[in-house]
Scaffold this motif. Structure first.
Motif, short mmCIF file in Angstrom:
data_model
loop_
_atom_site.label_atom_id
_atom_site.label_comp_id
_atom_site.label_asym_id
_atom_site.label_seq_id
_atom_site.Cartn_x
_atom_site.Cartn_y
_atom_site.Cartn_z
N ARG A 58 38.31 38.73 49.66
CA ARG A 58 39.51 39.25 49.00
C ARG A 58 40.67 39.14 49.97
NH1 ARG A 58 35.53 43.01 47.54
NH2 ARG A 58 36.19 44.40 49.23
N LEU A 59 41.73 38.43 49.56
CA LEU A 59 42.83 38.12 50.46
C LEU A 59 43.50 39.36 51.01
CD1 LEU A 59 44.49 35.09 48.59
CD2 LEU A 59 42.89 35.05 50.51
N GLU A 60 43.74 40.36 50.17
CA GLU A 60 44.45 41.55 50.62
C GLU A 60 43.64 42.28 51.68
OE1 GLU A 60 45.37 43.91 47.28
OE2 GLU A 60 46.78 42.46 46.39
N ASP A 62 41.07 40.94 53.61
CA ASP A 62 40.84 40.08 54.77
C ASP A 62 42.09 39.94 55.61
OD1 ASP A 62 38.28 39.79 53.91
OD2 ASP A 62 38.63 37.85 52.93
N ALA A 63 43.28 40.00 55.00
CA ALA A 63 44.52 39.89 55.76
C ALA A 63 44.68 41.06 56.72
CB ALA A 63 45.72 39.81 54.81
#
Length: 272
Positions: free
Chosen positions: A118-120, A122-123
């Protein structure tokens, strides 16, 4: 035209004859592994400069003589060089076997990670590094030598429409121009005062000098070590530097100025 065509055909046929003269036709068969396809393998005679490709069954035909070098190559196979011996010429047949090529990839190290996909999320997990960016003031930006090419929005001036009012150069009545010319004859206009040079910012100055001279040039010509170049440019900019020295036609003057400043810089460093 017919004679020219005839000469071309004679030359072309003579060239082909020269390449195959003294060479016999050799038929051959290429063997590969069971998983590979023998079709499309290139066979090139490096001595005659002519070549051919194999059929779907690995069969080929090429002209060669004793001592010729036949080069077999294909993307998925290892290259093979065969020197034709007299026995091949006598039999008129050549069997070769080509090995499969092995494409090795560089070593890759796979490490464990706790990414979720999930990008949010993992960022927030990935470690980032803040890179310091240069801070430029408005004065420094104004010193840049901006160049804007003409585009479709650029205006087009017509000098013929700006003279005399009639649209024709030199035509029409312009009393202001006449009076101005008479006044100019009686009292010639004074030469305009030379405007003072506009100073350049330290960032623009450093960028311009470093784009012209590298570290080795500073060391050999100015006798300034690499770690002191930044200090030397600040010292030079703070001195009696004239922005006109950066003009292209004053390259020698700029070099002489930098040489003089380098001597003063070294003397000041010795006194400290």
């Amino acid at each position: 035209m017919k004679n020219l065509l005839l000469l071309f055909l004679i030359f072309f046929c003579g060239n082909l004859t020269a390449q195959t003269f003294g060479r016999a036709e050799i038929k051959g068969n290429i063997k590969v592994s069971a998983e590979s396809d023998p079709e499309g393998i290139t066979i090139f005679n490096k001595n005659s400069g002519r070549g051919t490709i194999s059929s779907e069954k690995g069969i080929f035909s090429i002209y060669a003589q004793a001592g010729d070098s036949l080069y077999f190559s294909a993307l998925q196979f290892k290259a093979l060089l065969v020197i034709v011996d007299p026995s091949v010429i006598d039999s008129g047949y050549l069997n070769v076997e080509i090995l499969d090529g092995i494409n090795e990839l560089p070593e890759v190290v796979v490490r464990e990670h706790d990414l979720t996909g999930r990008l949010e999320t993992d960022a927030k997990i990935i470690h980032t590094v803040d890179v310091p960016l240069p801070s430029w003031s408005a004065a420094d930006i104004n010193d840049f030598d901006w160049e804007f090419p003409s585009d479709a929005q650029s205006g087009v001036s017509n000098p013929a429409m700006n003279r005399g009012g009639s649209g024709i150069p030199g035509m029409g009545f312009n009393p202001i121009a006449i009076v101005g010319g008479l006044v100019g004859l009686i009292a010639p206009p004074r030469s305009p005062k030379k405007e003072p040079e506009r100073p350049v910012g330290i960032i623009f100055f450093q960028r311009e000098i470093r784009s012209r001279y590298n570290d080795q040039f500073f060391r050999e010509v100015f006798q300034i070590p690499k770690e002191e170049i930044h200090l030397f440019l600040e010292f030079t900019h703070a001195g009696s530097f004239s922005p006109s020295l950066l003009e292209k036609n004053r390259e020698l003057d700029l070099l002489q100025f930098l040489v003089d400043q380098s001597e003063k810089f070294r003397e000041a460093a010795e006194e400290i």
